[in-house]
Design an enzyme around this catalytic site. Structure first.
Site, PDB file in Angstrom:
ATOM      1  N   GLU A  45       0.911  -1.241  -0.052  1.00 44.97           N
ATOM      2  CA  GLU A  45      -0.160  -0.058   0.118  1.00 44.97           C
ATOM      3  C   GLU A  45       1.079   1.163   0.007  1.00 44.97           C
ATOM      4  O   GLU A  45       0.689   2.145  -0.735  1.00 44.97           O
ATOM      5  CB  GLU A  45      -1.130  -0.125   1.160  1.00 44.97           C
ATOM      6  CG  GLU A  45      -2.115  -0.784   0.937  1.00 44.97           C
ATOM      7  CD  GLU A  45      -3.075  -0.747  -0.110  1.00 44.97           C
ATOM      8  OE1 GLU A  45      -3.144   0.515  -0.354  1.00 44.97           O
ATOM      9  OE2 GLU A  45      -3.424  -1.457  -0.767  1.00 44.97           O
ATOM     10  N   GLN A  50       2.151   6.548  -4.622  1.00 50.07           N
ATOM     11  CA  GLN A  50       2.331   7.378  -5.943  1.00 50.07           C
ATOM     12  C   GLN A  50       3.106   6.740  -7.023  1.00 50.07           C
ATOM     13  O   GLN A  50       3.728   7.308  -7.832  1.00 50.07           O
ATOM     14  CB  GLN A  50       3.015   8.682  -5.467  1.00 50.07           C
ATOM     15  CG  GLN A  50       2.344   9.670  -4.804  1.00 50.07           C
ATOM     16  CD  GLN A  50       2.504   9.976  -3.446  1.00 50.07           C
ATOM     17  OE1 GLN A  50       2.908   9.187  -2.797  1.00 50.07           O
ATOM     18  NE2 GLN A  50       2.438  11.058  -3.159  1.00 50.07           N
ATOM     19  N   THR A  51       2.974   5.282  -6.956  1.00 45.36           N
ATOM     20  CA  THR A  51       3.765   4.592  -8.031  1.00 45.36           C
ATOM     21  C   THR A  51       2.817   3.588  -8.854  1.00 45.36           C
ATOM     22  O   THR A  51       2.032   2.963  -7.931  1.00 45.36           O
ATOM     23  CB  THR A  51       4.932   3.824  -7.280  1.00 45.36           C
ATOM     24  OG1 THR A  51       5.918   5.047  -6.662  1.00 45.36           O
ATOM     25  CG2 THR A  51       5.788   3.083  -8.528  1.00 45.36           C
ATOM     26  N   TYR A 126      -6.803   6.605   3.187  1.00 41.41           N
ATOM     27  CA  TYR A 126      -6.983   5.792   2.077  1.00 41.41           C
ATOM     28  C   TYR A 126      -6.211   4.263   2.663  1.00 41.41           C
ATOM     29  O   TYR A 126      -6.581   3.260   2.720  1.00 41.41           O
ATOM     30  CB  TYR A 126      -6.479   6.124   0.813  1.00 41.41           C
ATOM     31  CG  TYR A 126      -6.445   4.899  -0.195  1.00 41.41           C
ATOM     32  CD1 TYR A 126      -7.308   4.908  -1.336  1.00 41.41           C
ATOM     33  CD2 TYR A 126      -5.184   4.286  -0.287  1.00 41.41           C
ATOM     34  CE1 TYR A 126      -7.390   4.117  -2.212  1.00 41.41           C
ATOM     35  CE2 TYR A 126      -5.133   3.242  -1.407  1.00 41.41           C
ATOM     36  CZ  TYR A 126      -6.540   3.136  -2.437  1.00 41.41           C
ATOM     37  OH  TYR A 126      -6.306   2.291  -3.202  1.00 41.41           O
ATOM     38  N   ASP A 144      -9.918   7.018  -3.600  1.00 42.65           N
ATOM     39  CA  ASP A 144      -8.728   7.735  -4.212  1.00 42.65           C
ATOM     40  C   ASP A 144      -9.132   8.156  -5.428  1.00 42.65           C
ATOM     41  O   ASP A 144     -10.359   8.207  -5.555  1.00 42.65           O
ATOM     42  CB  ASP A 144      -7.293   6.910  -4.262  1.00 42.65           C
ATOM     43  CG  ASP A 144      -7.596   5.733  -5.312  1.00 42.65           C
ATOM     44  OD1 ASP A 144      -8.732   5.604  -5.629  1.00 42.65           O
ATOM     45  OD2 ASP A 144      -6.610   5.251  -5.438  1.00 42.65           O
ATOM     46  N   CYS A 210     -17.492  -3.610 -18.741  1.00 42.93           N
ATOM     47  CA  CYS A 210     -17.935  -3.223 -17.120  1.00 42.93           C
ATOM     48  C   CYS A 210     -18.650  -4.250 -16.812  1.00 42.93           C
ATOM     49  O   CYS A 210     -20.074  -4.270 -17.072  1.00 42.93           O
ATOM     50  CB  CYS A 210     -18.146  -1.909 -17.090  1.00 42.93           C
ATOM     51  SG  CYS A 210     -18.372  -1.302 -15.474  1.00 42.93           S
TER      52      CYS A 210
END
Ligand code: SF4
Length: 348
Positions: A45, A50-51, A126, A144, A210
């Site tokens: 997590e 940010q990756t 988050y 997020d 979906c």
């Protein structure tokens, strides 16, 4: 009369069931999903904050081989931890993970709920919800950018948000309501993340594939790609000149102060302003990087070694000489590691 189309949140139970059965058949077999544990969830997590997952995968494997549990991480040196993170960026995550492990090892009782996890370094709402739901089954929704996008589209929400944080706040109530209907909170959260990453993507959402399209208002009535409506951040353009200087088998490097807001403690080629370079300098390479909302042009200058320069280097505590054959021992930022290889190829 045609039946009224189903709308969220009235169809929440059926929505949660469709999402879950799709996830269980379609999830990507990631290492932290295949062999789940609290530690692997926590590391994954923080690493994926940010990756992108594809980038994080080799780092995750390397990390687990060297630091397989909270105890190993707590006992590691900060240097080892940051070095293992080299190239991933946003290095405060590595330092927070290190502090988190120390705090977890010392904790008695151990944290379980999202509220307890929030007290740990680097753990925001988050991440706390992800850990508590995946490991302990708590019905705490992750929200997020991915989740905001799905929910804004499902409800065809045309409101304009001034930033991502406000959108997250606004959609948290609906996300919390939906997870109440989930039979497995951890898989529900992971299914939302997976749907956002693989089907309900920013551009070109795959609406025909979906699993929740029958619940989706924008799929029936509009253009999904224009939602959510979030004001774009202003982009700041900057230019930095840097010195590429090799002398006597050593490279001149600059260590970013540990108090810096970004890239604290990491090494890069020195900004020219530190050396007051009014010396004749030759531009040898230009590259660009983005950090948050900044677009930075970095120009690399070759300068000749002089006595004056020697004095300036001696007077600046953040500058040091690193032997060329020991460059792997310092923790360089990702772009500078890559660009240095290019500079060596070009100049040496
Ligand atoms: S139908 Fe399309 S817009 Fe709606 S949730 Fe699915 S992928 Fe997203």
């Amino acid at each position: 009369m045609p039946a009224t189309p189903p709308t969220l949140p009235h169809e929440a139970e059926a929505f949660a069931a469709s999402l879950l059965s799709w996830y269980r058949e379609n999830y990507r077999p990631l290492p932290w999903r295949e062999q789940p544990s609290l530690y692997r969830t926590v590391v994954s997590e923080l690493m994926c904050q940010q990756t992108q997952i594809a980038t994080a995968l080799p780092y995750f494997a390397r990390w687990m081989a060297q630091l397989p549990d909270f105890e190993a991480l707590a006992n590691a040196s900060e240097e080892t931890v940051v070095k293992l993170w080299e190239g991933l960026g946003y290095y405060s995550r590595a330092r927070n993970l290190h502090k988190l492990a120390k705090q977890w090892v010392a904790a008695d009782p151990k944290p379980q709920s999202a509220a307890e996890w929030r007290a740990y370094p680097g753990v925001g709402p988050y991440t706390a919800a992800a850990i508590a739901s995946i490991t302990f089954g708590e019905k705490s929704a992750v929200v997020d950018g991915n989740v905001v996008r799905i929910l804004a589209r499902l409800t065809n929400d045309q409101r304009e948000f001034s930033n991502g944080g406000k959108a997250v706040k606004s959609f948290t109530t609906l996300a919390d309501l939906l997870i109440e209907y989930a039979t497995h909170a951890g898989d529900h959260n992971q299914a939302m993340m997976e749907l956002g990453a693989t089907v309900c993507t920013k551009a070109n959402p795959q609406c025909l594939l979906c699993p929740v399209r029958t619940f989706c208002s924008v799929n029936r009535a509009g253009d999904p790609a224009q939602l959510p409506r979030i004001a774009k951040k202003q982009v700041i353009q900057r230019r930095v000149d840097r010195v590429f200087l090799v002398n006597d088998g050593c490279l001149l490097l600059h260590q970013i102060p540990t108090t810096a807001r970004r890239l604290a403690g990491m090494c890069e080629l020195p900004p020219a302003e530190l050396l007051e370079t009014t010396y004749p300098a030759e531009l040898i390479m230009t590259r660009r990087r983005g950090i948050a909302n900044e677009r930075i042009e970095e120009r690399f200058l070759s300068v000749n070694w002089t006595r004056d320069l020697e004095k300036l280097v001696g007077a600046e505590a953040t500058l040091f000489w690193q032997p060329l054959d020991e460059l792997d021992d310092v923790t360089l930022t990702g772009p500078h590691r890559k660009w240095l290889a290019e500079l060596f190829k070009q100049c040496l």
